[in-house]
Design an enzyme around this catalytic site. Structure first.
Site, PDB file in Angstrom:
ATOM      1  CG  PHE A 144       2.366  -6.750  -6.789  1.00 38.24           C
ATOM      2  CD1 PHE A 144       2.657  -6.361  -8.079  1.00 38.24           C
ATOM      3  CD2 PHE A 144       1.041  -6.793  -6.394  1.00 38.24           C
ATOM      4  CE1 PHE A 144       1.647  -6.042  -8.983  1.00 38.24           C
ATOM      5  CE2 PHE A 144       0.026  -6.477  -7.279  1.00 38.24           C
ATOM      6  CZ  PHE A 144       0.318  -6.103  -8.574  1.00 38.24           C
ATOM      7  CG  ASP A 229       0.132  -4.473   0.909  1.00 38.98           C
ATOM      8  OD1 ASP A 229      -0.939  -5.076   1.089  1.00 38.98           O
ATOM      9  OD2 ASP A 229       0.522  -4.110  -0.209  1.00 38.98           O
ATOM     10  CE  LYS A 258      -4.948  -9.094  -4.023  1.00 42.77           C
ATOM     11  NZ  LYS A 258      -5.519  -8.733  -5.325  1.00 42.77           N
TER      12      LYS A 258
END
Length: 403
Positions: A144, A229, A258
């Site tokens: 994801f 990532d 984030k």
């Protein structure tokens, strides 16, 4: 109007006027502080999700709010048409935190992943010498990385992918954690391997020991970039600044987001060497809001907080406790498996007890907020500032629900 009506009306209005791209739990948050949130009815909930790690430092963290307020009084946006006085410091400090040389700031995680893809391709053509139009990036199944059309093109989640074609070519998908499959997929046209060091959305999947080190060795030997990532796994969540550090691995490129914005503003970035990010020339990539003064001010405070090691230590100690307690639930027809690292866990609920969504709703009724994924799994990722007492209380609610 009854107390329940306020929540119901708010949810009904959202359903009527917003696209149904999420399926949130039926709670309407009004205020939050630390690890706790309060809804429009005045009910309190322990946040055990932390905005998918965007809120690593908790809600309303005083240092971050003060940094944001101070910058709000000065300047919030110049666009990249002009320099501003927080930009150089932000790039310098983030590069130092990562042990790299250059930073390309964006806003969201998906933008940062897109930037990493574009960077790897440009590096492949200009530095590695891959023939034009043939650059290939190898990714893992169950990944994801975001929801843009390019990113869903290499997703194996049909819910995220269906009806969004035609899909972007140039990607090959291999099983996560399988070094032999990865090695077989890498060829002369491969410019990068893009991986999550821990797959969050897939259920907090931790790769086999030695996998990340093997990826690092393979990519280095084949002149291929290793892109990590670390949007969810990075910035303290796993007990280290970066999840790759658990195997003493330094990738060629970090993709961050984030928690970099402290849950205050969206901030993301790609961080790499001069050789890699130096391939860009003015006008080839950009973002109006990327690296804006407000974002830089907040992110600089995040970086300063991470430098103390305090939050990484908390994630280690509380994470060890979390996994010990969750491990006791495995078996007996309640929990089938627990995975994770640091203050981050995926808990596979026995299907006989209900779906992940049903367990999440039962926990919500007891004042604990988590989120399900892939049917039977719930994810636990509280803010790193949570107290041990609050964590234990949340775990007790889980035990009661499973009982």
């Amino acid at each position: 109007m009854t107390s329940a009506t306020s929540t119901e009306r708010s949810i009904a209005a959202a359903e009527q006027h917003s696209a149904h791209n999420y399926h949130p739990l039926p709670v309407v948050v009004a205020t939050a502080d630390g690890a706790w949130m309060t809804d429009v009815e005045g009910r309190r909930y322990l946040d055990m999700l932390a905005g998918y790690s965007a809120l690593n430092f908790g809600h309303g963290n005083r240092r971050l709010i003060d940094a944001a307020k101070a910058q709000l009084e000065r300047v919030t946006l110049t666009s990249r048409a002009f320099h501003h006085d927080r930009f150089a410091e932000f790039c310098t400090e983030l590069a130092a935190l990562c042990g790299k040389e250059m930073v390309l700031p964006m806003n969201t995680g998906a933008e940062a992943v897109e930037t990493a893809v574009k960077t790897a391709r440009k590096w492949g053509y200009r530095v590695k010498g891959v023939p034009d139009g043939r650059a290939k990036i190898v990714v893992a199944d169950n990944n994801f990385h975001g929801r843009t059309t390019t990113i869903v093109s290499f997703s194996t989640d049909e819910e995220a992918r269906a009806d969004f074609g035609p899909y972007t070519p140039g990607f090959e998908i291999v099983p996560y954690g399988d070094l032999a499959a990865l090695e077989a997929a890498v060829d002369d046209d491969t410019v990068a391997v893009l991986l999550e060091p821990i797959q969050g959305e897939a259920g907090v999947l931790v790769p086999p020991p030695g996998y990340l080190a093997g990826v690092r060795e393979l990519t280095r030997s084949r002149n291929v970039l290793f892109i990590a990532d670390e949007i969810q796994s990075g910035l303290g969540r796993t007990g280290r600044t970066f999840a790759c550090e658990h195997e003493d691995v330094v990738p060629d490129m970090y993709v961050l987001g984030k928690a970099l914005g402290g849950g205050v503003v969206p901030v993301s970035a790609v961080v790499a060497s001069h050789e890699i990010l130096g391939v860009y020339r003015p006008g080839e990539h950009g973002s109006t809001f990327g690296g804006n003064p407000l974002a830089c001010a907040v992110a600089l405070e995040v970086i300063a907080m991470l430098r103390t090691g305090e939050y990484q230590q908390r994630a280690t100690e509380l994470g060890d406790h979390l996994h010990r307690e969750l491990g006791l639930l495995v078996g007996g027809g309640k929990v089938d498996a627990v995975r994770g690292r640091g203050l981050w866990a995926g808990v596979d609920i026995s299907p006989a007890l209900g779906t992940g969504r049903e367990i999440s709703e039962k926990l919500m009724a007891r004042g604990v907020l988590v989120k399900d994924t892939h049917g039977s799994t719930i994810r636990i990722a509280p803010p790193l500032v949570i107290s041990k007492e609050d964590l234990d209380w949340g775990l007790e609610q889980l035990r009661e629900v499973l009982a």
